[in-house]
Design an enzyme around this catalytic site. Structure first.
Site, short mmCIF file in Angstrom:
data_model
loop_
_atom_site.label_atom_id
_atom_site.label_comp_id
_atom_site.label_asym_id
_atom_site.label_seq_id
_atom_site.Cartn_x
_atom_site.Cartn_y
_atom_site.Cartn_z
N GLU A 12 0.82 -1.22 0.00
CA GLU A 12 0.00 0.00 0.00
C GLU A 12 0.85 1.27 0.00
O GLU A 12 0.36 2.33 -0.42
CB GLU A 12 -0.96 -0.02 1.19
CG GLU A 12 -2.06 -1.08 1.01
CD GLU A 12 -2.93 -1.33 2.23
OE1 GLU A 12 -4.09 -1.67 2.06
OE2 GLU A 12 -2.42 -1.21 3.37
N ASP A 196 -11.76 -6.51 -3.13
CA ASP A 196 -12.59 -7.74 -3.08
C ASP A 196 -13.95 -7.35 -2.53
O ASP A 196 -14.15 -6.21 -2.12
CB ASP A 196 -11.92 -8.78 -2.16
CG ASP A 196 -11.74 -8.25 -0.75
OD1 ASP A 196 -10.69 -7.70 -0.45
OD2 ASP A 196 -12.70 -8.35 0.04
#
Ligand code: ADE
Length: 230
Positions: A12, A196
């Site tokens: 990230e 997701d």
């Protein structure tokens, strides 16, 4: 201005470190903090490791030791709202902890006595983000993000979180970072790109889309940094 940028996982913050040029690494409190100059600001960049405890430690260090004047979180989330597809961006309006349970004492799920169920992110940073989204031609959703120390990969748990907190997305760090920033009086912003949809296929999707979604979020965060006043 001193601006902290944090993620939970290396993936990230890697796209951010790759964009800022040279930086200095400082070890403190079991983590590595990267400092650099960028767009006229002093940045403090780190990933915390996953979950509420590690993210609270990192956010606290960024506020207390590095003197962050604003904290921007960049990363990925599981989508709850049907409007959110993989790769879409959501900024948190408010955040809550979906795994807090003191219900046996008559409190609602997510509530800790002397705290609040929801913590609101900084309105000025949210309106800056809305402007950036328009200029970049990107759709930016705004909604409730629910945080807990669980990777959610079940439709039942996901529906429960949606019904209990009216949440649009879920992840594992946002509300703990929000709680730290609220207590240190540091304006904060939480941005997540969907990796997701927190149901049966979540772990496969997470592995497949972590990098690409993390990069979408990181690019947006750097665009915001360029426009924050000094
Ligand atoms: N971050 C990204 N996807 C997630 C999920 N399904 N559960 C918890 N955190 C997440």
């Amino acid at each position: 201005m001193k601006i902290a940028i944090m993620g939970a996982m290396r993936e990230e913050i890697d796209p951010i470190l790759e964009s800022v040029g040279t930086y200095t690494a400082i070890e403190h409190a079991g983590n590595i903090f990267y400092t650099c100059s960028y767009a006229g600001h002093e940045l403090i960049i780190a990933y915390s490791k996953i979950g509420k405890v590690f993210s609270a430690i990192t956010a606290s260090v960024m506020c207390e030791r590095f003197g962050a004047q604003a904290l921007l979180f960049s990363g990925v989330a599981g989508g709850i709202s049907k409007e959110l597809n993989i790769g879409d961006l959501i900024m948190a309006s408010t955040l809550c902890q979906h795994d807090v349970d003191i219900v046996a004492f008559g409190h609602p799920y997510g509530f800790i006595p002397e705290g609040t169920l929801m913590i609101e992110s900084d309105p000025a940073l949210r309106s800056l983000a809305s402007e950036v989204a328009v200029d970049m031609g990107i759709e930016l959703y705004e909604g409730i993000i629910a945080t807990g120390d669980q990777f959610v990969a079940s439709s039942e748990r996901k529906s429960w979180i949606q019904q209990t907190f009216n949440a649009d997305a879920l992840e594992m760090e946002g509300a703990s970072v929000a709680c730290v920033c609220q207590n240190f009086d540091v304006p904060f912003f939480v941005l997540r790109a969907i990796s997701d949809t927190a149901d049966g296929g979540a772990s496969e999707d997470f592995d497949a889309f972590l990098k690409s979604s993390a990069a979408v979020s990181a690019t947006f965060i750097l665009e915001m940094v360029k426009r924050i006043g000094h």
